[in-house]
Write a protein that holds these residues in place. Structure first.
Motif, short mmCIF file in Angstrom:
data_model
loop_
_atom_site.label_atom_id
_atom_site.label_comp_id
_atom_site.label_asym_id
_atom_site.label_seq_id
_atom_site.Cartn_x
_atom_site.Cartn_y
_atom_site.Cartn_z
N VAL A 1 11.75 30.52 40.28
CA VAL A 1 13.16 30.14 40.28
C VAL A 1 13.75 30.43 38.90
O VAL A 1 13.20 30.00 37.89
N VAL A 2 14.86 31.18 38.88
CA VAL A 2 15.53 31.51 37.63
C VAL A 2 16.83 30.73 37.53
O VAL A 2 17.70 30.84 38.40
N ASN A 3 16.98 29.93 36.48
CA ASN A 3 18.24 29.22 36.22
C ASN A 3 19.15 30.13 35.40
O ASN A 3 18.84 30.46 34.25
N LEU A 4 20.25 30.55 36.02
CA LEU A 4 21.22 31.43 35.36
C LEU A 4 22.51 30.65 35.10
O LEU A 4 23.40 30.62 35.94
N ALA B 1 7.45 25.08 41.91
CA ALA B 1 7.85 26.44 41.57
C ALA B 1 7.64 26.71 40.09
O ALA B 1 7.55 25.79 39.27
N ASP B 2 7.57 28.01 39.75
CA ASP B 2 7.61 28.43 38.34
C ASP B 2 9.07 28.59 37.95
O ASP B 2 9.89 29.11 38.74
N ILE B 3 9.42 28.16 36.74
CA ILE B 3 10.83 28.13 36.31
C ILE B 3 11.05 29.07 35.13
O ILE B 3 10.26 29.10 34.19
N LEU B 4 12.16 29.81 35.20
CA LEU B 4 12.60 30.61 34.06
C LEU B 4 14.04 30.20 33.75
O LEU B 4 14.93 30.35 34.59
N SER C 1 11.39 37.72 41.17
CA SER C 1 11.98 36.39 41.25
C SER C 1 12.34 36.09 42.70
O SER C 1 12.62 37.00 43.49
N ASP C 2 12.32 34.82 43.07
CA ASP C 2 12.57 34.43 44.45
C ASP C 2 13.88 33.69 44.65
O ASP C 2 14.40 33.65 45.76
N MET C 3 14.42 33.10 43.59
CA MET C 3 15.63 32.30 43.72
C MET C 3 16.38 32.29 42.40
O MET C 3 15.79 32.17 41.34
N PHE C 4 17.71 32.44 42.49
CA PHE C 4 18.58 32.31 41.33
C PHE C 4 19.47 31.08 41.53
O PHE C 4 20.13 30.97 42.57
N VAL C 5 19.49 30.20 40.56
CA VAL C 5 20.44 29.09 40.54
C VAL C 5 21.53 29.50 39.56
O VAL C 5 21.27 29.68 38.37
N VAL C 6 22.75 29.68 40.07
CA VAL C 6 23.82 30.33 39.30
C VAL C 6 24.97 29.38 39.02
O VAL C 6 25.53 28.77 39.95
#
Length: 329
Positions: free
Chosen positions: A58-61, A82-85, A112-117
């Motif tokens: 999961v990538v926090n954008l 999850a792994d977090i970036l 990456s599997d998910m973007f939190v935008v």
């Protein structure tokens, strides 16, 4: 461009992105709340993690500053294993001239599997979901003045847990409605989930012209709008989005629209007080109310983790289903 409602659902109506509460069915919103409810009990255990997103990234954008939303999304992802970036946008390649699309394509290339935008432009999450990352689940953590769907859903969960049901309740949203993406998402969710009446209270300069078309009833005086309410949701003044002088002063705003113990007496005796935060004490709410027995503001924060866990788990499941169906085709 397809509507957000079309983009965020699989062909059989499951969630694969979460961009807005607008247009989603009562059944789907209820499923989010029910799933979040099931996660609340896990947060009270000594080991809080569940393996639903194990092996996922999961990538926090966050293109806008945030403390509460970003930290609860990060906690939610970690508790789903999850792994977090966390991408620091101010120091990322976009500050060196790389386009947003190129940055996202590179992140997608890292599996990456998910973007939190979270973005200052309305529709940013929708644009990313439709045009940039077809194989990545997109969660909207707030876009411009448009939507903040996870905040709205944690507010719905708060009402349901403290008032047993949303159906038949009279809800007042007070303050800067004009600049609030939270208010729009709340209104859509409340109407879908059966609230008897959604009221918005504030000066004319801070109420949108189309507010009645959204399904809310405008009030310009607290004395009128708070009468017999079950739920009072206070909003802060979004001064960073105000381009003109819309208010004479903060002191005048508090005098007319600040929630005090005296004004709260106008609502039902068992009414609950909510606030999405951050709170500006002495501007939209006095400390005696924010810290009082009717306040559930800190509960909202706790429920936010469970709601974001629910949305992330459901979107990831729907995304995987959609990808599998595309591969079979």
């Amino acid at each position: 461009m397809n509507s957000p409602q079309q983009v965020q659902l699989t062909e059989d109506g499951r969630l694969k992105h979460f961009l807005t509460t607008e247009g989603l069915s009562k059944e789907l919103l209820t499923e989010i709340l029910d799933t979040a409810d099931s996660f609340i009990s896990t947060q009270e255990r000594s080991v809080k993690k569940v393996p639903l997103l194990r092996g996922k990234t999961v990538v926090n954008l966050f293109f806008e500053n945030s403390t509460r939303t970003r930290s609860t999304f990060e906690l939610a992802a970690k508790r789903l294993s999850a792994d977090i970036l966390n991408l620091d946008i101010s120091k990322s390649a976009t500050s060196k001239g790389e386009t947003l699309m190129d940055t996202l394509w590179n992140l997608e290339a890292m599996y990456s599997d998910m973007f939190v935008v979270r973005h200052a432009d309305s529709g940013a999450a929708h644009f990313i979901a439709e045009h940039v990352t077809p194989n990545v689940a997109i969660i909207n953590a707030g876009d411009g003045r448009h939507a903040h769907p996870t905040q709205a859903m944690l507010d719905m969960l708060t009402i349901r847990r403290h008032k047993q049901s949303i159906e038949g309740k009279v809800v007042a949203i007070v303050g800067d409605i004009l600049h609030s993406r939270v208010a729009r998402s709340q209104i859509h969710a409340l109407r879908t989930l059966g609230a008897a009446e959604v009221r918005v209270i504030g000066p004319g300069t801070l109420l949108p012209n189309d507010i009645e078309a959204l399904g809310a009833k405008p009030f310009y005086r607290m004395e009128d709008g708070l009468k017999d309410c079950d739920v009072v949701i206070m909003l802060r003044l979004q001064k960073e989005r105000m381009q003109n002088a819309l208010l004479p002063s903060e002191g005048e705003f508090f005098k007319l629209y600040g929630l005090t113990e005296q004004k709260l007496l106008l609502a039902k005796p068992d009414a609950i007080v909510m606030h999405p935060g951050p709170i500006n004490r002495g501007v939209e709410i006095e400390s005696a109310v924010a810290d009082g027995n009717q306040s559930v503001i800190l509960n909202q924060v706790s429920y936010g983790i469970a709601v974001r866990m629910a949305v992330m788990a459901m979107a990831m499941s729907g995304q995987q289903q959609s990808n599998n169906e595309n591969e079979e085709v």
